[in-house]
Design a protein around this motif. Structure first.
Motif, PDB file in Angstrom:
ATOM      1  N   ALA A  42       0.611  -1.664   0.197  1.00 14.85           N
ATOM      2  CA  ALA A  42      -0.195  -0.086  -0.061  1.00 14.85           C
ATOM      3  C   ALA A  42       0.930   0.870  -0.366  1.00 14.85           C
ATOM      4  N   GLN A  43       1.875   0.798   0.461  1.00 22.85           N
ATOM      5  CA  GLN A  43       3.293   2.861   0.454  1.00 22.85           C
ATOM      6  C   GLN A  43       4.019   2.189  -0.789  1.00 22.85           C
ATOM      7  N   ILE A  44       3.864   1.601  -1.039  1.00 23.51           N
ATOM      8  CA  ILE A  44       4.679   1.291  -2.540  1.00 23.51           C
ATOM      9  C   ILE A  44       3.455   2.293  -3.627  1.00 23.51           C
ATOM     10  N   MET A  45       2.136   1.213  -3.762  1.00 18.69           N
ATOM     11  CA  MET A  45       0.901   2.760  -4.466  1.00 18.69           C
ATOM     12  C   MET A  45       0.531   3.845  -4.320  1.00 18.69           C
ATOM     13  N   GLU A  46       1.329   3.935  -2.663  1.00 16.33           N
ATOM     14  CA  GLU A  46       1.337   5.580  -2.815  1.00 16.33           C
ATOM     15  C   GLU A  46       2.225   5.927  -3.435  1.00 16.33           C
ATOM     16  N   THR A  47       3.511   5.574  -2.756  1.00 13.51           N
ATOM     17  CA  THR A  47       4.681   6.396  -3.483  1.00 13.51           C
ATOM     18  C   THR A  47       4.755   6.715  -4.815  1.00 13.51           C
ATOM     19  N   VAL A  48       4.829   5.867  -5.411  1.00 13.71           N
ATOM     20  CA  VAL A  48       4.315   5.848  -7.331  1.00 13.71           C
ATOM     21  C   VAL A  48       3.279   6.844  -7.237  1.00 13.71           C
ATOM     22  N   ARG A  49       1.778   6.626  -6.608  1.00  9.71           N
ATOM     23  CA  ARG A  49       0.908   8.061  -7.633  1.00  9.71           C
ATOM     24  C   ARG A  49       1.724   8.965  -6.386  1.00  9.71           C
ATOM     25  N   ASP A  50       2.394   9.315  -5.456  1.00  8.68           N
ATOM     26  CA  ASP A  50       3.104  10.577  -4.766  1.00  8.68           C
ATOM     27  C   ASP A  50       3.739  10.931  -6.080  1.00  8.68           C
ATOM     28  N   TYR A  51       4.520   9.986  -6.833  1.00  8.16           N
ATOM     29  CA  TYR A  51       5.771  10.627  -7.765  1.00  8.16           C
ATOM     30  C   TYR A  51       4.863  11.441  -8.998  1.00  8.16           C
ATOM     31  N   GLN A  52       4.128  10.395  -9.455  1.00 13.00           N
ATOM     32  CA  GLN A  52       3.003  10.684 -10.505  1.00 13.00           C
ATOM     33  C   GLN A  52       2.652  12.571 -10.639  1.00 13.00           C
ATOM     34  N   LEU A  53       2.066  12.485  -9.758  1.00 10.88           N
ATOM     35  CA  LEU A  53       0.854  13.290  -9.355  1.00 10.88           C
ATOM     36  C   LEU A  53       1.436  14.764  -7.936  1.00 10.88           C
ATOM     37  N   GLY A  54       2.921  14.010  -7.509  1.00  4.80           N
ATOM     38  CA  GLY A  54       4.218  15.791  -7.678  1.00  4.80           C
ATOM     39  C   GLY A  54       3.806  16.329  -6.979  1.00  4.80           C
ATOM     40  N   ARG A  55       3.669  15.098  -4.942  1.00  2.06           N
ATOM     41  CA  ARG A  55       3.213  15.284  -3.706  1.00  2.06           C
ATOM     42  C   ARG A  55       3.693  14.587  -2.890  1.00  2.06           C
ATOM     43  N   ASN A  56       3.444  14.998  -1.528  1.00  2.00           N
ATOM     44  CA  ASN A  56       4.333  14.067  -0.493  1.00  2.00           C
ATOM     45  C   ASN A  56       5.811  13.907  -0.345  1.00  2.00           C
ATOM     46  N   GLY A  57       6.524  15.329  -0.835  1.00  2.00           N
ATOM     47  CA  GLY A  57       7.692  14.999  -0.812  1.00  2.00           C
ATOM     48  C   GLY A  57       8.338  15.460  -2.515  1.00  2.00           C
ATOM     49  N   PHE A  58       7.716  14.880  -3.480  1.00  2.00           N
ATOM     50  CA  PHE A  58       7.895  15.015  -4.969  1.00  2.00           C
ATOM     51  C   PHE A  58       6.892  15.831  -5.314  1.00  2.00           C
ATOM     52  N   GLU A  59       6.803  17.004  -4.873  1.00  2.00           N
ATOM     53  CA  GLU A  59       5.749  17.912  -5.556  1.00  2.00           C
ATOM     54  C   GLU A  59       7.317  18.692  -7.146  1.00  2.00           C
ATOM     55  N   ARG A  60       8.870  18.753  -6.868  1.00  4.13           N
ATOM     56  CA  ARG A  60       8.838  18.786  -8.071  1.00  4.13           C
ATOM     57  C   ARG A  60       9.554  17.943  -9.177  1.00  4.13           C
ATOM     58  N   ALA A  61       9.200  16.743  -8.862  1.00 12.37           N
ATOM     59  CA  ALA A  61       9.473  15.736 -10.019  1.00 12.37           C
ATOM     60  C   ALA A  61       9.140  15.790 -11.286  1.00 12.37           C
ATOM     61  N   PRO A  62       7.050  16.926 -11.205  1.00 12.50           N
ATOM     62  CA  PRO A  62       6.711  16.043 -12.485  1.00 12.50           C
ATOM     63  C   PRO A  62       7.460  17.334 -13.863  1.00 12.50           C
ATOM     64  N   SER A  63       7.561  18.761 -12.916  1.00 17.91           N
ATOM     65  CA  SER A  63       8.774  19.427 -14.241  1.00 17.91           C
ATOM     66  C   SER A  63       9.490  19.551 -14.260  1.00 17.91           C
ATOM     67  N   TRP A  64      10.554  18.975 -13.364  1.00 15.65           N
ATOM     68  CA  TRP A  64      12.482  18.911 -13.268  1.00 15.65           C
ATOM     69  C   TRP A  64      12.349  17.898 -14.133  1.00 15.65           C
ATOM     70  N   ARG A  65      13.499  18.451 -15.024  1.00 14.64           N
ATOM     71  CA  ARG A  65      14.752  17.805 -15.927  1.00 14.64           C
ATOM     72  C   ARG A  65      15.935  18.338 -15.322  1.00 14.64           C
ATOM     73  N   SER A  66      16.951  17.157 -15.329  1.00 14.73           N
ATOM     74  CA  SER A  66      18.417  17.551 -15.256  1.00 14.73           C
ATOM     75  C   SER A  66      18.832  17.672 -16.343  1.00 14.73           C
ATOM     76  N   GLU A  67      19.699  19.053 -15.864  1.00 13.18           N
ATOM     77  CA  GLU A  67      20.280  19.660 -17.237  1.00 13.18           C
ATOM     78  C   GLU A  67      21.502  18.860 -18.270  1.00 13.18           C
ATOM     79  N   ALA A  68      21.888  17.477 -17.668  1.00 13.62           N
ATOM     80  CA  ALA A  68      22.720  16.886 -17.742  1.00 13.62           C
ATOM     81  C   ALA A  68      21.748  15.820 -19.110  1.00 13.62           C
ATOM     82  N   LYS A  69      20.205  15.925 -18.485  1.00  8.76           N
ATOM     83  CA  LYS A  69      19.521  15.306 -19.635  1.00  8.76           C
ATOM     84  C   LYS A  69      18.874  15.931 -20.871  1.00  8.76           C
ATOM     85  N   SER A  70      18.323  17.719 -20.612  1.00  9.49           N
ATOM     86  CA  SER A  70      18.172  18.987 -21.066  1.00  9.49           C
ATOM     87  C   SER A  70      19.633  18.679 -22.645  1.00  9.49           C
TER      88      SER A  70
END
Ligand code: FJE
Ligand code: FE
Length: 353
Positions: free
Chosen positions: A321-349
């Motif tokens: 259940a915590q893993i599923m919550e984590t995947v959701r947090d990561y996809q939706l950008g919440r609970n510590g993953f707020e910047r995840a959806p918009s971020w892209r590393s300079e290296a990758k760009s």
């Protein structure tokens, strides 16, 4: 159940080999002590060498030597984006050695590495042996890890980062994953960054040890290990031996980077390069270099957490259940993953232009 389809965009952040479906694994180790709030002592390694052993270098005294319980060979395998690793802990025959989830000895030449990916619930410890790695995370933290440096990264509730080797030359190093107790999995991310010169080294009787975590020869590492851990990098000249204390009850293993090493009993079979040795219980380890070439191995030990481990690639929690919550947090950008959806590393760009 995580069966691929409930998380369609999860795959989009990963290139195929980074998050295989088989990465989801669950093992209930000991339910009794989950969330028991037990107090863990930071460094209980006993030092002091009142008894001087007949021969060899005494890095810490002990009574009950640990011996070789298991021996496993790590062959090179592709990982990340063009990199090669020799996986020690984390391989199919040794999924984990509580509290350790993974040890990769990585080698990269030229463009390769570990582009933008997340972590939650554990710590990654990167120790460079040759060359350098550039890292940057979604909170703007970036830097270079050069030969001899250590980055002890507590991912806690969430880090998204890129780990890329130098564009030229050969990069070699180790990455260790240390699990966090359930009560610590959602802590704020933190970095302990040590330059080679900040890491204590001791040279004695043909033995050199780099004290990455814990202590040896009475010398302590400045690293704080939230999950009590020892991490020593040993260099043994031909004919040299070392006697190192390891707290009783801790799980411990060695990984041989170079040469041949005899562990446990002086007449035991020498173990060769790229082997992992899981040690039996006891309060110390003796090691001998009976070969004609210098030998190098790391000794890693930790206090077991005795909690259930559910891993989905770079997310390690206690329950599905915590893993599923984590995947959701990561996809939706919440609970510590707020910047995840918009971020892209300079290296990758840069690499995409
Ligand atoms: C990975 C998740 C990951 N070994 N050695 C899943 F985070 C990784 C990963 C690494 C890694 C990074 C460095 Cl710098 C060194 C590593 C795995 O980033 F490979 C998988 N499969
Ligand atoms: Fe990483």
């Amino acid at each position: 159940m995580l069966r691929g389809s409930p998380f369609p965009s999860f795959k989009s952040i990963s290139r195929a080999p980074m998050f295989p479906a088989s990465a989801l694994r669950s093992s209930v180790v000991n339910l009794r002590s989950v969330f028991s709030g037990r107090v863990v002592s930071q460094r209980s390694t006993s030092v002091g060498s009142s008894v001087v052993r007949a021969m060899g270098s005494v890095a810490g005294d002990f009574k009950q030597p640990r011996e070789v319980r298991r021996k496993l060979l790590s062959q090179a395998q592709p990982e990340g984006d063009g990199a090669t690793v020799r996986r020690s802990i984390g391989r199919p025959e040794l999924k984990q050695l509580d509290p350790f989830l993974l040890l990769d000895y990585f080698e990269a030449a030229g463009p390769a590495g570990f582009p933008d990916h997340p972590h939650r619930g554990f710590e990654t410890v990167t120790y460079m042996l040759q060359g350098y790695f550039q890292h940057e995370d979604f909170a703007g933290h970036k830097g270079i890890i050069e030969a001899g440096d250590v980055q002890w990264m507590t991912a806690g509730r969430g880090i998204v980062h890129s780990e890329m080797p130098a564009p030229t030359g050969v990069q070699r190093g180790l990455q260790l994953w240390v699990n966090l107790a359930g009560k610590d999995k959602m802590i704020e991310p933190n970095y302990q960054e040590l330059k080679a010169s900040d890491i204590p080294r001791v040279k004695k009787d043909g033995v050199e040890v780099v004290v990455i975590a814990g202590e040896s020869y009475g010398i302590k590492s400045p690293v704080f290990t939230r999950t009590p851990t020892m991490y020593l990098d040993f260099y043994l000249q031909p004919g040299a031996s070392v006697h190192q204390a390891i707290p009783e009850g801790w799980n411990a293993f060695t990984f041989i980077i170079k040469g041949n090493v005899v562990f446990g009993k002086e007449d035991a079979q020498p173990i060769t390069e790229s082997h992992t040795v899981v040690l039996s219980d006891g309060d110390g380890l003796s090691a001998w270099n009976k070969g004609t070439e210098p030998a190098q191995f790391v000794l890693v030990g930790g206090q077991p957490l005795n909690e259930p481990v559910v891993q989905y690639g770079p997310f390690v929690m206690n329950t599905q259940a915590q893993i599923m919550e984590t995947v959701r947090d990561y996809q939706l950008g919440r609970n510590g993953f707020e910047r995840a959806p918009s971020w892209r590393s300079e290296a990758k760009s840069k690499s995409r232009r």
